[in-house]
Write a protein that holds these residues in place. Sequence first.
Motif, PDB file in Angstrom:
ATOM      1  N   SER A  45       0.824  -1.213   0.000  1.00 41.69           N
ATOM      2  CA  SER A  45       0.000   0.000   0.000  1.00 41.69           C
ATOM      3  C   SER A  45       0.853   1.257   0.000  1.00 41.69           C
ATOM      4  N   CYS A  46       1.939   1.237   0.761  1.00 38.61           N
ATOM      5  CA  CYS A  46       2.830   2.406   0.798  1.00 38.61           C
ATOM      6  C   CYS A  46       3.623   2.533  -0.494  1.00 38.61           C
ATOM      7  N   ASN A  49      -0.014   2.977  -3.789  1.00 37.07           N
ATOM      8  CA  ASN A  49      -1.421   3.129  -3.445  1.00 37.07           C
ATOM      9  C   ASN A  49      -2.297   3.061  -4.693  1.00 37.07           C
ATOM     10  N   GLU A  53      -5.635   0.729  -5.542  1.00 32.87           N
ATOM     11  CA  GLU A  53      -6.889   1.331  -6.007  1.00 32.87           C
ATOM     12  C   GLU A  53      -7.336   0.730  -7.345  1.00 32.87           C
TER      13      GLU A  53
END
Length: 175
Positions: A45-46, A49, A53
């Motif tokens: 996620s870091c 991102n 999505e």
Amino acid sequence: NSCDLVFVSRYKLNKRPNSSKYYDATLMTSHPRFPVKEEFSEEISCLSNQFVEIYNQSANAESYELDQIAGIGYRKALEFLIKDYLISKVSEPEKIEKIKKNHLGNCIKEIDNPKLKKVAERATWLGNDETHYIRKWGEKDIKDLITLIRITVGFVEQDILADKYLDEMEEGRKI
């Protein structure tokens, strides 16, 4: 537990053999659908991102049986993951710009890990099949693409974690 929501389902009725009164019902579809958001590790996620999505939007499209566009989205998600991964490995602005502008296939050639490189390449092949008129990998489908993307995510996550722990635990420092 009750969901307390209204839904409509469609079933296909098949007459049971040797029976004039009884039918078997097969669920065909149910609406509305509520796609489950795929959770990725903090490292992924870091790192990207946008990958998370785009991947989740593609999964949503797939859950709504929008199979003609879901694969295209997964292919796009893969591109963001690979490019963000490579960008995280460099610091020079000109190299970053080159990665951003380069085709995905050329970016994959820059990956150091041979297995990651091969898996990402094959994921790209299947992702490209989702965008082109003629499929080169007809025996493979979107499930195979998702599997290859998940394997790619695993390799990227392992590399990030390995670098993290190697940096935190320098050689030569013993208790």
